[in-house]
Motif scaffolding. Sequence first.
Motif, PDB file in Angstrom:
ATOM      1  N   ASP A 232       0.833  -1.213   0.000  1.00 46.29           N
ATOM      2  CA  ASP A 232       0.000   0.000   0.000  1.00 46.29           C
ATOM      3  C   ASP A 232       0.863   1.256   0.000  1.00 46.29           C
ATOM      4  OD1 ASP A 232      -2.106  -1.730   0.126  1.00 46.29           O
ATOM      5  OD2 ASP A 232      -2.565  -1.368   2.239  1.00 46.29           O
ATOM      6  N   LYS A 233       1.931   1.249   0.799  1.00 49.88           N
ATOM      7  CA  LYS A 233       2.809   2.418   0.877  1.00 49.88           C
ATOM      8  C   LYS A 233       3.570   2.620  -0.438  1.00 49.88           C
ATOM      9  CE  LYS A 233       3.339   2.298   5.909  1.00 49.88           C
ATOM     10  NZ  LYS A 233       2.204   1.385   6.162  1.00 49.88           N
TER      11      LYS A 233
ATOM     12  N   ALA B  25       1.079   4.090  -2.968  1.00 44.99           N
ATOM     13  CA  ALA B  25       0.820   5.502  -2.683  1.00 44.99           C
ATOM     14  C   ALA B  25       1.999   6.372  -3.125  1.00 44.99           C
ATOM     15  CB  ALA B  25       0.555   5.682  -1.187  1.00 44.99           C
TER      16      ALA B  25
ATOM     17  N   TRP C 270       2.193  10.696   0.182  1.00 46.96           N
ATOM     18  CA  TRP C 270       3.121  10.405   1.281  1.00 46.96           C
ATOM     19  C   TRP C 270       2.359   9.711   2.407  1.00 46.96           C
ATOM     20  CZ3 TRP C 270       8.123  10.324   1.047  1.00 46.96           C
ATOM     21  CH2 TRP C 270       8.912  10.373   2.194  1.00 46.96           C
ATOM     22  N   MET C 271       2.715   8.431   2.694  1.00 40.13           N
ATOM     23  CA  MET C 271       2.014   7.656   3.724  1.00 40.13           C
ATOM     24  C   MET C 271       2.986   7.222   4.812  1.00 40.13           C
ATOM     25  SD  MET C 271      -0.740   5.212   1.749  1.00 40.13           S
ATOM     26  CE  MET C 271      -1.169   4.404   3.275  1.00 40.13           C
TER      27      MET C 271
ATOM     28  N   ASP D  31       3.327   6.230   8.095  1.00 45.11           N
ATOM     29  CA  ASP D  31       2.384   5.845   9.146  1.00 45.11           C
ATOM     30  C   ASP D  31       2.780   4.478   9.683  1.00 45.11           C
ATOM     31  OD1 ASP D  31       0.245   5.474  10.812  1.00 45.11           O
ATOM     32  OD2 ASP D  31      -1.284   5.493   9.226  1.00 45.11           O
TER      33      ASP D  31
END
Length: 412
Positions: free
Chosen positions: A132-133, A136, A142-143, A145
């Motif tokens: 997922d990162k 993105a 920008w993830m 997290d």
Amino acid sequence: MTDKKSTSYPKEKINILFLENISDAAVRNFKEGGYANVRKLSGALSEDELIKEVKDVHLLGIRSKTQITAKVLDAATKLQAIGCFCIGVNQVDLKTATKKGVTVFNAPYSNTRSVAELVIGLSIMLIRRIPDKNKAAHEGIWMKDAKGSYELRGKTLGIIGYGNIGSQVSVMAESLGMKVMFYDTVTKLPLGNAIPKKSLKEVLNAADIITLHVPETAATKNMINKTTLKQFKKGAILLNYARGEVVDLDALRKSILEGTISGAAVDTYPWEPEKNGDRFQTPLQDLPNVILTPHIGGSTEEAQHNIGEDVSNKLYQFLETGMTTGSHTVPPIALPLLEGTHRILHIHKNVPGVLSEINTQLSSHKINILSQYLKTNDEIGYVVLDVDKKLSTAAFNLLKSVKETIKVRLLY
């Protein structure tokens, strides 16, 4: 080895066909051994194409795409052996191959390291939600997290199928600080601190990551389905680097969307394209934290080289000595060479009286058997005879007339 004239299959007349871009190591091994007629094709062939190609082929090398059906085997009247340059042999009609006395080899151990390493790597990627990162970041988002991102250390890996690959994954996982439990239908000795469980459900209930390493059988078809998926620990991760029919992909998609399963990596599918570049579709496309790979679990340069060496050596030893160690059809025999003799290979239906008839026929014509080996399975018997050089042609012709004979070959 004796003069070329003394063998019923001189090396220059042996036709070898390798499909699906089999490693050059295999081609090199045969050419260095004096077998000049080796053809290598880059792709798989359809049934109709195979039927045309195998008419005069003595050795056939394939990977996982080529399907060796009964019709293909019927057309391959000169075929002595098939080499499956991969882990499995489910692409070959083994029942028909056995009846026809065609020896089938594979390489069950040669790519275990490649698959095991990838399983560990995928586990790290999925538990950190890297797919997922990554997506993105490619889209300019920008993830940064930490939510839902974990270490492997201290987590529980559940291995379904504790064979060559599963047990190696087990050792590697423990070295990273994971707890390991496994389930196998056959009792297996645990490696390291791995804990065997008595049921599939026990593993599914407790593991943070489940990895599948089972063969494709009637018992394993859709073993991961809408019912068993409900037994997974909430938020668990599933990896299928085994066989495409093992997981119900529609049910897995639903579980991912519902959040029961937090991630998945899949390499094999119920349906796969015939060749590179073909359109591919699966219910798992466009899902969060899912890694899809095109059946490349064992596809490393090292693995393909090892497989090429392993299977070609088995085929070469079969041609040169009659050795069938590792065969899935003809009974396995490993035997020493006997100097000063000619060797005859006799494959027959496994019915009472064949060996007695062989010995009677030869003794009645005063042909001395210097050594003899016999091994049987449910379908066929395999006899290897070393006889006096001067009488080998007569012995060969006599053995062809023995009732229930499937194949006879004068080896050297």
